[in-house]
Design a protein around this motif. Structure first.
Motif, PDB file in Angstrom:
ATOM      1  N   ASN A 150      10.690 -23.920 -10.312  1.00 37.07           N
ATOM      2  CA  ASN A 150       9.735 -25.008 -10.565  1.00 37.07           C
ATOM      3  C   ASN A 150       8.362 -24.520 -11.007  1.00 37.07           C
ATOM      4  O   ASN A 150       7.668 -25.215 -11.745  1.00 37.07           O
ATOM      5  CB  ASN A 150       9.570 -25.881  -9.316  1.00 37.07           C
ATOM      6  CG  ASN A 150      10.793 -26.712  -9.049  1.00 37.07           C
ATOM      7  OD1 ASN A 150      11.604 -26.967  -9.939  1.00 37.07           O
ATOM      8  ND2 ASN A 150      10.948 -27.127  -7.803  1.00 37.07           N
ATOM      9  N   TYR A 151       7.950 -23.352 -10.552  1.00 41.60           N
ATOM     10  CA  TYR A 151       6.618 -22.863 -10.897  1.00 41.60           C
ATOM     11  C   TYR A 151       6.524 -22.365 -12.345  1.00 41.60           C
ATOM     12  O   TYR A 151       5.435 -22.142 -12.848  1.00 41.60           O
ATOM     13  CB  TYR A 151       6.160 -21.769  -9.926  1.00 41.60           C
ATOM     14  CG  TYR A 151       6.993 -20.507  -9.974  1.00 41.60           C
ATOM     15  CD1 TYR A 151       6.751 -19.534 -10.933  1.00 41.60           C
ATOM     16  CD2 TYR A 151       8.031 -20.296  -9.071  1.00 41.60           C
ATOM     17  CE1 TYR A 151       7.519 -18.379 -10.990  1.00 41.60           C
ATOM     18  CE2 TYR A 151       8.788 -19.143  -9.121  1.00 41.60           C
ATOM     19  CZ  TYR A 151       8.536 -18.198 -10.076  1.00 41.60           C
ATOM     20  OH  TYR A 151       9.290 -17.063 -10.134  1.00 41.60           O
TER      21      TYR A 151
ATOM     22  N   ARG B  22       9.955 -25.575 -22.932  1.00 49.01           N
ATOM     23  CA  ARG B  22      10.610 -25.641 -21.624  1.00 49.01           C
ATOM     24  C   ARG B  22      11.927 -24.875 -21.668  1.00 49.01           C
ATOM     25  O   ARG B  22      12.634 -24.897 -22.660  1.00 49.01           O
ATOM     26  CB  ARG B  22      10.844 -27.089 -21.223  1.00 49.01           C
ATOM     27  CG  ARG B  22       9.499 -27.815 -21.111  1.00 49.01           C
ATOM     28  CD  ARG B  22       9.510 -29.105 -20.356  1.00 49.01           C
ATOM     29  NE  ARG B  22      10.211 -29.153 -19.102  1.00 49.01           N
ATOM     30  CZ  ARG B  22       9.714 -28.793 -17.922  1.00 49.01           C
ATOM     31  NH1 ARG B  22       8.504 -28.294 -17.863  1.00 49.01           N
ATOM     32  NH2 ARG B  22      10.410 -28.916 -16.823  1.00 49.01           N
TER      33      ARG B  22
ATOM     34  N   SER C  29       1.352 -25.024  -8.564  1.00 53.21           N
ATOM     35  CA  SER C  29       2.682 -25.228  -8.002  1.00 53.21           C
ATOM     36  C   SER C  29       2.999 -24.152  -6.961  1.00 53.21           C
ATOM     37  O   SER C  29       3.578 -24.444  -5.910  1.00 53.21           O
ATOM     38  CB  SER C  29       3.725 -25.205  -9.123  1.00 53.21           C
ATOM     39  OG  SER C  29       5.013 -25.353  -8.610  1.00 53.21           O
TER      40      SER C  29
ATOM     41  N   LYS D 293       6.704 -23.215 -16.092  1.00 54.24           N
ATOM     42  CA  LYS D 293       6.659 -24.398 -16.956  1.00 54.24           C
ATOM     43  C   LYS D 293       7.385 -24.187 -18.274  1.00 54.24           C
ATOM     44  O   LYS D 293       7.674 -25.123 -18.985  1.00 54.24           O
ATOM     45  CB  LYS D 293       5.202 -24.804 -17.226  1.00 54.24           C
ATOM     46  CG  LYS D 293       4.499 -25.270 -15.986  1.00 54.24           C
ATOM     47  CD  LYS D 293       5.249 -26.434 -15.387  1.00 54.24           C
ATOM     48  CE  LYS D 293       4.747 -26.819 -14.040  1.00 54.24           C
ATOM     49  NZ  LYS D 293       5.685 -27.637 -13.297  1.00 54.24           N
TER      50      LYS D 293
ATOM     51  N   ILE E 178       4.218 -25.957 -24.762  1.00 49.31           N
ATOM     52  CA  ILE E 178       5.010 -25.091 -23.898  1.00 49.31           C
ATOM     53  C   ILE E 178       6.480 -25.401 -24.144  1.00 49.31           C
ATOM     54  O   ILE E 178       6.897 -26.547 -24.052  1.00 49.31           O
ATOM     55  CB  ILE E 178       4.667 -25.316 -22.410  1.00 49.31           C
ATOM     56  CG1 ILE E 178       3.188 -25.008 -22.154  1.00 49.31           C
ATOM     57  CG2 ILE E 178       5.559 -24.473 -21.519  1.00 49.31           C
ATOM     58  CD1 ILE E 178       2.716 -25.376 -20.757  1.00 49.31           C
TER      59      ILE E 178
ATOM     60  N   ASP F 240       2.704 -21.995 -13.309  1.00 48.53           N
ATOM     61  CA  ASP F 240       1.799 -23.011 -12.783  1.00 48.53           C
ATOM     62  C   ASP F 240       1.302 -22.530 -11.421  1.00 48.53           C
ATOM     63  O   ASP F 240       2.023 -22.607 -10.428  1.00 48.53           O
ATOM     64  CB  ASP F 240       2.545 -24.344 -12.669  1.00 48.53           C
ATOM     65  CG  ASP F 240       1.659 -25.485 -12.186  1.00 48.53           C
ATOM     66  OD1 ASP F 240       0.532 -25.227 -11.714  1.00 48.53           O
ATOM     67  OD2 ASP F 240       2.110 -26.643 -12.270  1.00 48.53           O
TER      68      ASP F 240
ATOM     69  N   SER G  79       2.433 -29.936  -9.139  1.00 47.94           N
ATOM     70  CA  SER G  79       2.254 -29.489 -10.522  1.00 47.94           C
ATOM     71  C   SER G  79       0.874 -29.841 -11.051  1.00 47.94           C
ATOM     72  O   SER G  79       0.328 -30.907 -10.750  1.00 47.94           O
ATOM     73  CB  SER G  79       3.307 -30.139 -11.422  1.00 47.94           C
ATOM     74  OG  SER G  79       4.555 -29.577 -11.171  1.00 47.94           O
TER      75      SER G  79
END
Length: 163
Positions: free
Chosen positions: A41-42, A35, A61, A44, A33, A58, A67
């Motif tokens: 935050n959800y 970044r 999340s 990834k 993944i 996620d 997480s």
């Protein structure tokens, strides 16, 4: 009348959830993944699936504010929504089942703002499966407009490089 629809069943936390297979493009193992800074935050990051860049969401999340730990069991469910294609990180994608229309029960939590994407609960003999509407899920996420704009920009840049 016994109308059946097929759903992919998967786990998030200890619970089972389902999404209509009509929305599903594929189920993938997680590779790498990429970044992206400054995203919620959800999110990834993004992955490339069949030459398309897909944001990775996620689901744990979003639902449980913790997480998901990526391991060999974790799967990426690639969905097509009205807004964009997304990948949902889930603990495991267990099976595809047919659910009769009469097993679908409306839930009182639909009016609750944070769970409006739960469209029903499939009340089966030995299990309860919460059904998720992927379009409502995506539209309910904070920052989705910015993610759509970012993905459109990435797609344009990717296309200009290949020309």
């Amino acid at each position: 009348m016994n109308i059946l629809e097929k759903y992919l069943v998967f786990k998030v936390g200890e619970e089972e959830y389902g999404i209509s297979i009509q929305s599903i493009i594929s189920i993938e193992k997680i590779d790498k993944i990429r970044r992206i800074p400054q995203l919620p935050n959800y999110v990834k990051g993004i992955v490339k699936v069949r030459d398309e860049l897909i944001p990775v969401i996620d689901l744990q999340s979003i639902m449980y504010q913790s997480s998901l730990q990526v391991d060999d069991q974790v799967r990426l469910i690639v969905l097509q929504t009205a807004a964009l294609s997304i990948g949902l990180l889930v603990e495991e994608a267990s099976d595809i089942i047919e659910i009769p229309e009469e097993a679908m029960k409306q839930i009182g939590l639909i009016a609750y703002q944070k769970t409006q994407y739960f469209s029903a609960i499939a009340n089966l003999e030995n299990r309860l499966i919460t059904i998720i509407d992927p379009d409502i899920l995506v539209n309910s996420l904070d920052g989705i407009k910015e993610i759509v704009e970012y993905m459109d920009q990435e797609k344009l840049e990717s296309e200009s490089i290949t020309l």
